[in-house]
Write a protein that holds these residues in place. Structure first.
Motif, PDB file in Angstrom:
ATOM      1  N   PRO A 157       0.793  -1.240   0.000  1.00  0.00           N
ATOM      2  CA  PRO A 157       0.000   0.000   0.000  1.00  0.00           C
ATOM      3  C   PRO A 157       0.822   1.285   0.000  1.00  0.00           C
ATOM      4  N   TYR A 158       2.150   1.168   0.032  1.00  0.00           N
ATOM      5  CA  TYR A 158       2.944   2.366   0.322  1.00  0.00           C
ATOM      6  C   TYR A 158       3.327   3.180  -0.917  1.00  0.00           C
ATOM      7  N   VAL A 162      -1.159   7.396   0.177  1.00  0.00           N
ATOM      8  CA  VAL A 162      -1.626   8.574   0.891  1.00  0.00           C
ATOM      9  C   VAL A 162      -2.301   8.103   2.174  1.00  0.00           C
ATOM     10  N   GLY A 163      -2.078   8.839   3.242  1.00  0.00           N
ATOM     11  CA  GLY A 163      -2.663   8.462   4.525  1.00  0.00           C
ATOM     12  C   GLY A 163      -1.588   8.213   5.565  1.00  0.00           C
ATOM     13  N   THR A 164      -1.927   8.542   6.812  1.00  0.00           N
ATOM     14  CA  THR A 164      -0.948   8.479   7.900  1.00  0.00           C
ATOM     15  C   THR A 164      -0.296   7.105   8.041  1.00  0.00           C
ATOM     16  N   GLY A 169       6.818  10.700   6.636  1.00  0.00           N
ATOM     17  CA  GLY A 169       7.806  11.766   6.443  1.00  0.00           C
ATOM     18  C   GLY A 169       7.533  12.697   5.281  1.00  0.00           C
ATOM     19  N   ARG A 170       6.277  12.858   4.879  1.00  0.00           N
ATOM     20  CA  ARG A 170       5.976  13.661   3.707  1.00  0.00           C
ATOM     21  C   ARG A 170       6.456  15.123   3.833  1.00  0.00           C
ATOM     22  N   GLU A 193       7.832   5.615  -2.140  1.00  0.00           N
ATOM     23  CA  GLU A 193       8.303   4.357  -2.730  1.00  0.00           C
ATOM     24  C   GLU A 193       7.629   3.127  -2.117  1.00  0.00           C
ATOM     25  N   VAL A 194       8.056   1.971  -2.613  1.00  0.00           N
ATOM     26  CA  VAL A 194       7.433   0.691  -2.281  1.00  0.00           C
ATOM     27  C   VAL A 194       7.614   0.324  -0.799  1.00  0.00           C
ATOM     28  N   MET A 195       8.802   0.610  -0.261  1.00  0.00           N
ATOM     29  CA  MET A 195       9.050   0.351   1.160  1.00  0.00           C
ATOM     30  C   MET A 195       8.645   1.578   1.975  1.00  0.00           C
ATOM     31  N   PRO A 196       7.907   1.408   3.078  1.00  0.00           N
ATOM     32  CA  PRO A 196       7.545   2.589   3.862  1.00  0.00           C
ATOM     33  C   PRO A 196       8.785   3.304   4.389  1.00  0.00           C
ATOM     34  N   ALA A 197       8.748   4.636   4.380  1.00  0.00           N
ATOM     35  CA  ALA A 197       9.873   5.516   4.744  1.00  0.00           C
ATOM     36  C   ALA A 197      10.873   5.659   3.599  1.00  0.00           C
ATOM     37  N   GLN A 198      10.553   5.024   2.454  1.00  0.00           N
ATOM     38  CA  GLN A 198      11.423   5.191   1.283  1.00  0.00           C
ATOM     39  C   GLN A 198      10.716   6.109   0.280  1.00  0.00           C
TER      40      GLN A 198
END
Ligand code: ADP
Ligand code: MN
Ligand code: MN
Ligand code: MN
Length: 360
Positions: A157-158, A162-164, A169-170, A193-198
């Protein structure tokens, strides 16, 4: 970080003080790791308009993995000027090449030969667009926003989310984008990106030596913006082992001939040349001569194997991807997906031009 005396509100009072006559120039350069960016500032009594208006300078190379203490002075040769989005006003960022005590380029200075190569190839008008992927972490190196023990829900989903619970880190991404535009960096876009925080941002299309100059300044701005948020940026190509995507710096490339009608022929010719030079390219696509990319180019997670060259239309598991639109239009550009996120764009763009244009 939590000290009340480090409040940005107090800090900003001083930032509003201005001196209309003098200019602060932040000199930027690449250190001996080939990845780290260093900087220091000085006052000029006038506003520099071109890089050569800025005097050469020097620094202690024994503190940047670049020289012995007994012969430590390194020279800074100003090569590109940008507006300073942190100090604003007439203040500048001054990108520099590093020269040794004998005025020869330092080993880490990949710009020197890149600039010469780009001059040789200038009639072909080589354009580049680099997609810079990166990962945000806490000061302890833990991916930003990830649970302190365990992992976030699996990838899916990343990407462009969009969404908390999907993007971490947007604010940093937005702030960096504005900083790039203000500075004059040719930023083209950004996405989660595909990995959260990426995350990823793109610079280009930029011609010749500009590609490297703009990407290095964009990286400086990213580290510096993240500093304001107390977050760390890593360009490690595989920050988390396991079923998590790594980070690359796909290099999109075209020549005038490729962009013109029927340019697909020249694209195909370039792919053939790139195939023959695969191993040489892998050696310059990360600062550790392939060792970093070995962790990333596994053949999984939208990558090709580091050991085999492959190319294909719309294939994100290939070394080189021809975008579908380009195949349809029969002209455009190719995407080299092999460069690592921590690559030196000067080295990458130089070898691409060398292989596809100059070694004929
Ligand atoms: P992807 O689909 O691989 O995620 P992106 O949209 O992230 O692609 O990045 C594409 C990049 O290619 C952008 O930086 C863009 O500026 C660049 N680009 C577009 N056209 C050309 C071209 N003709 N030559 C070189 N680069 C190009
Ligand atoms: Mn992209
Ligand atoms: Mn990407
Ligand atoms: Mn891409």
């Amino acid at each position: 970080m939590t000290n009340i005396h480090m409040s940005k509100e107090i800090f900003n009072r001083y930032m509003e003080l201005s001196d209309n006559a003098r200019v602060i120039c932040e000199y930027l350069w690449i250190d001996g790791t080939g990845e780290g960016i260093r900087s220091k500032c000085r006052t000029l009594e006038f506003e520099p308009k071109v890089p050569s208006d800025c005097p050469m300078w020097n620094y202690d190379g024994s503190s940047t993995y670049q020289a012995e203490g007994s012969n430590s002075d390194m020279y800074l040769l100003p090569v590109a000027l940008f507006k300073d989005p942190f100090r604003c006003g007439l203040n500048k960022l001054v990108l520099c090449e590093v020269l040794k005590y004998n005025k020869k380029p330092a080993e880490s200075n990949k710009r020197h030969t890149c600039a010469k190569t780009m001059v040789k190839a200038k009639d072909a008008h080589p354009w580049f667009g680099i997609e810079q992927e990166y990962t945000l972490t806490d000061v302890d190196g833990h991916p930003y926003g990830w649970p302190k023990s365990g992992f976030p829900a699996p990838q899916g989903p990343y990407y462009c989310g969009v969404g908390t619970n999907k993007v971490y880190g947007r604010d940093i991404v937005e702030a960096h984008y504005r900083a790039c535009l203000y500075a004059g960096v040719n930023i083209a876009g950004a996405n989660a990106e595909v990995m959260p925080a990426q995350w990823e941002f793109q610079v280009g299309p930029s011609e010749g030596i500009d590609m490297g100059d703009h990407l290095w300044v964009a990286r400086y701005l990213l580290h510096r913006v993240a500093e304001d948020f107390g977050v760390v940026v890593t360009l490690d190509p595989k920050p988390v082992e396991g079923n998590w995507n790594g980070a690359g710096a796909h290099c999109n490339y075209s020549t005038l001939g490729m962009r013109e009608p029927g340019g697909i022929k020249e694209i195909e010719d370039a792919v053939e040349r790139l195939e023959k030079a695969h191993e040489r390219h892998i050696k310059v696509y990360d600062p550790k001569e392939g060792k970093d990319n070995e962790r990333r180019l596994t053949g999984k997670h939208e990558t090709s194997s580091i050991y085999e060259f492959s190319a294909g239309v719309a294939n994100r598991g290939a070394s080189i991807r021809i975008p579908r639109q380009v195949a349809e239009d029969k002209c455009g550009y190719l995407e080299d997906r092999r460069p690592s996120s921590n690559c030196d764009p000067y080295a990458v763009t130089e070898i691409i031009v060398e292989t596809t244009l100059l070694s004929k």
